[in-house]
Design a protein around this motif. Structure first.
Motif, PDB file in Angstrom:
ATOM      1  N   GLU A 267       0.840  -1.200   0.000  1.00  0.00           N
ATOM      2  CA  GLU A 267       0.000   0.000   0.000  1.00  0.00           C
ATOM      3  C   GLU A 267       0.875   1.250   0.000  1.00  0.00           C
ATOM      4  O   GLU A 267       1.886   1.310   0.708  1.00  0.00           O
ATOM      5  CB  GLU A 267      -0.909   0.016   1.243  1.00  0.00           C
ATOM      6  CG  GLU A 267      -1.927  -1.101   1.253  1.00  0.00           C
ATOM      7  CD  GLU A 267      -2.910  -0.987   0.098  1.00  0.00           C
ATOM      8  OE1 GLU A 267      -3.421   0.108  -0.151  1.00  0.00           O
ATOM      9  OE2 GLU A 267      -3.152  -2.022  -0.552  1.00  0.00           O
ATOM     10  N   SER A 268       0.489   2.253  -0.772  1.00  0.00           N
ATOM     11  CA  SER A 268       1.283   3.490  -0.867  1.00  0.00           C
ATOM     12  C   SER A 268       1.296   4.273   0.445  1.00  0.00           C
ATOM     13  O   SER A 268       2.223   5.028   0.702  1.00  0.00           O
ATOM     14  CB  SER A 268       0.726   4.364  -1.989  1.00  0.00           C
ATOM     15  OG  SER A 268      -0.622   4.726  -1.711  1.00  0.00           O
TER      16      SER A 268
ATOM     17  N   CYS B 153       2.907   4.444   8.856  1.00  0.00           N
ATOM     18  CA  CYS B 153       1.919   4.827   7.858  1.00  0.00           C
ATOM     19  C   CYS B 153       1.803   6.344   7.754  1.00  0.00           C
ATOM     20  O   CYS B 153       2.168   7.063   8.682  1.00  0.00           O
ATOM     21  CB  CYS B 153       0.548   4.263   8.232  1.00  0.00           C
ATOM     22  SG  CYS B 153       0.522   2.477   8.458  1.00  0.00           S
TER      23      CYS B 153
END
Length: 80
Positions: A37-38, A62
């Protein structure tokens, strides 16, 4: 970010001090998918203890909406 929010793949998370914690156990395949996930990077996983006293957990760095945070949670099956 808000005290309670929903993240892609993980679902509901709650603020736990300076980190966010998944409200329910997260399946291992979802945890391993976080690195793709970016908005998520540096995923670390700890094994469960042999006697079951400590469950497997994950930690991920994150960034959502420009806000960096640590995401933590248990690894396991979700109860539906």
């Amino acid at each position: 970010m808000k005290p309670i929010t929903t993240l892609p793949l993980v679902g509901l998370v709650r603020r736990d001090g300076i980190a966010y914690r998944a409200a329910a156990p997260v399946p291992l395949d979802v945890v391993s998918g976080l690195i793709r996930e970016s908005w998520c990077s540096r995923v670390a996983v700890t094994d469960a203890s042999a006697d079951g006293a400590f469950p497997a957990e994950f930690r991920a760095m994150c960034v959502v909406e420009g806000q960096p945070f640590v995401l933590t949670g248990l690894i396991g099956r979700r109860s539906d």
